[in-house]
Motif scaffolding. Structure first.
Motif, PDB file in Angstrom:
ATOM      1  N   SER A  37      14.019   3.652  33.576  1.00 29.68           N
ATOM      2  CA  SER A  37      14.926   2.853  32.762  1.00 29.68           C
ATOM      3  C   SER A  37      16.026   2.110  33.518  1.00 29.68           C
ATOM      4  O   SER A  37      16.803   1.393  32.892  1.00 29.68           O
ATOM      5  N   ASN A  38      16.101   2.280  34.835  1.00 31.44           N
ATOM      6  CA  ASN A  38      17.102   1.500  35.582  1.00 31.44           C
ATOM      7  C   ASN A  38      16.724   1.452  37.069  1.00 31.44           C
ATOM      8  O   ASN A  38      15.804   2.133  37.514  1.00 31.44           O
ATOM      9  N   GLY A  39      17.442   0.638  37.794  1.00 30.85           N
ATOM     10  CA  GLY A  39      17.144   0.440  39.207  1.00 30.85           C
ATOM     11  C   GLY A  39      17.331   1.687  40.042  1.00 30.85           C
ATOM     12  O   GLY A  39      16.579   1.932  40.989  1.00 30.85           O
ATOM     13  N   GLU A  40      18.312   2.491  39.702  1.00 30.99           N
ATOM     14  CA  GLU A  40      18.562   3.733  40.434  1.00 30.99           C
ATOM     15  C   GLU A  40      17.375   4.694  40.293  1.00 30.99           C
ATOM     16  O   GLU A  40      16.918   5.290  41.268  1.00 30.99           O
ATOM     17  N   GLU A  41      16.864   4.814  39.079  1.00 29.52           N
ATOM     18  CA  GLU A  41      15.692   5.654  38.842  1.00 29.52           C
ATOM     19  C   GLU A  41      14.463   5.079  39.552  1.00 29.52           C
ATOM     20  O   GLU A  41      13.633   5.831  40.067  1.00 29.52           O
ATOM     21  N   ALA A  42      14.355   3.762  39.582  1.00 26.97           N
ATOM     22  CA  ALA A  42      13.229   3.116  40.261  1.00 26.97           C
ATOM     23  C   ALA A  42      13.235   3.447  41.748  1.00 26.97           C
ATOM     24  O   ALA A  42      12.184   3.747  42.331  1.00 26.97           O
ATOM     25  N   LEU A  43      14.403   3.408  42.369  1.00 35.46           N
ATOM     26  CA  LEU A  43      14.489   3.753  43.788  1.00 35.46           C
ATOM     27  C   LEU A  43      14.117   5.211  44.028  1.00 35.46           C
ATOM     28  O   LEU A  43      13.421   5.530  44.998  1.00 35.46           O
TER      29      LEU A  43
END
Length: 72
Positions: A37-43
């Motif tokens: 759900s966000n860029g931090e989780e994607a990383l």
């Protein structure tokens, strides 16, 4: 599309996630779809950091779909 290739969807809007899932179903894309759900989780997902350390449940994506106007 090859059904062995997993897809990572980075999207913060649950309605947009449902739209993507519906569109994939309509055009018979059966690839595993993983959603964060966000860029931090994607990383974290891409680096296989907790909670995405299990490569069976969080495989390396062959395709990434990214919401560009997303917080975090």
């Amino acid at each position: 599309m090859n059904s062995e290739i997993s897809i990572l969807l980075i999207e913060d809007d649950v309605v947009d996630v449902k739209i993507v899932k519906r569109a994939f179903k309509e055009i018979n894309i059966t690839n595993p779809l993983h959603v964060v759900s966000n860029g931090e989780e994607a990383l974290k997902y891409l680096k296989h950091e907790a909670p995405y350390t299990d490569r069976t449940n969080s495989p390396e994506p062959g395709l990434i779909l990214l919401d560009l106007n997303m917080p975090i």
